[in-house]
Motif scaffolding. Structure first.
Motif, short mmCIF file in Angstrom:
data_model
loop_
_atom_site.label_atom_id
_atom_site.label_comp_id
_atom_site.label_asym_id
_atom_site.label_seq_id
_atom_site.Cartn_x
_atom_site.Cartn_y
_atom_site.Cartn_z
N HIS A 10 53.63 -5.74 -19.44
CA HIS A 10 52.34 -6.30 -19.86
C HIS A 10 51.31 -6.10 -18.76
O HIS A 10 51.58 -6.40 -17.60
N ASP A 100 46.39 -15.33 -18.53
CA ASP A 100 47.51 -14.46 -18.19
C ASP A 100 48.50 -15.11 -17.23
O ASP A 100 49.56 -14.54 -16.96
N ARG A 103 52.42 -15.38 -17.92
CA ARG A 103 53.27 -14.19 -17.77
C ARG A 103 53.95 -14.14 -16.41
O ARG A 103 55.02 -13.57 -16.26
N ALA A 107 58.28 -13.40 -14.64
CA ALA A 107 58.20 -11.98 -14.26
C ALA A 107 59.42 -11.55 -13.44
O ALA A 107 59.84 -12.25 -12.52
#
Length: 116
Positions: A10, A100, A103, A107
């Motif tokens: 992403h 964001d 995310r 990760a």
């Protein structure tokens, strides 16, 4: 400097501040790094060498979305939650879109590159 972060496939955008450490990181790009969790607050990764922190503040208080460098260990830190005031922590930049941040929490791999 604008960055493109690719986290587990992403793409996210970030901006580096104008500092010695941030410019030193930019010289290492592109980088692909493995990430691990630290204190359920940040994901950390190790660049190939320590960054130059000349002129950096002695300590910083990170906010969710900050990209930072922890000089004592030589690791990059990507904050998905607000962190504690920390000696040796140098803020390098910030995610462009606050949405964001989620995310970052899970990760596993990150690719960091100049988006110019």
């Amino acid at each position: 400097m604008n960055l493109r972060l690719t986290i587990d496939g992403h793409q996210l955008d970030a901006t580096l501040i104008d500092s010695t450490a941030a410019r030193d990181l930019a010289e290492l790009l592109p980088l692909t790094l493995a990430m691990e969790d630290f204190h359920q607050t940040e994901r950390i990764a190790y660049p190939p060498r320590k960054l130059d922190t000349t002129g950096a503040p002695a300590a910083s208080t990170p906010k969710a979305g900050d990209l930072a460098y922890y000089a004592p260990w030589g690791n990059l830190a990507f904050f998905y939650r607000d962190g504690d005031h920390s000696p040796g922590l140098v803020i390098l930049g910030r995610l462009t879109e606050p949405g964001d941040i989620d995310r970052l929490a899970t990760a596993q791999r990150i690719r960091i590159e100049d988006s110019a």
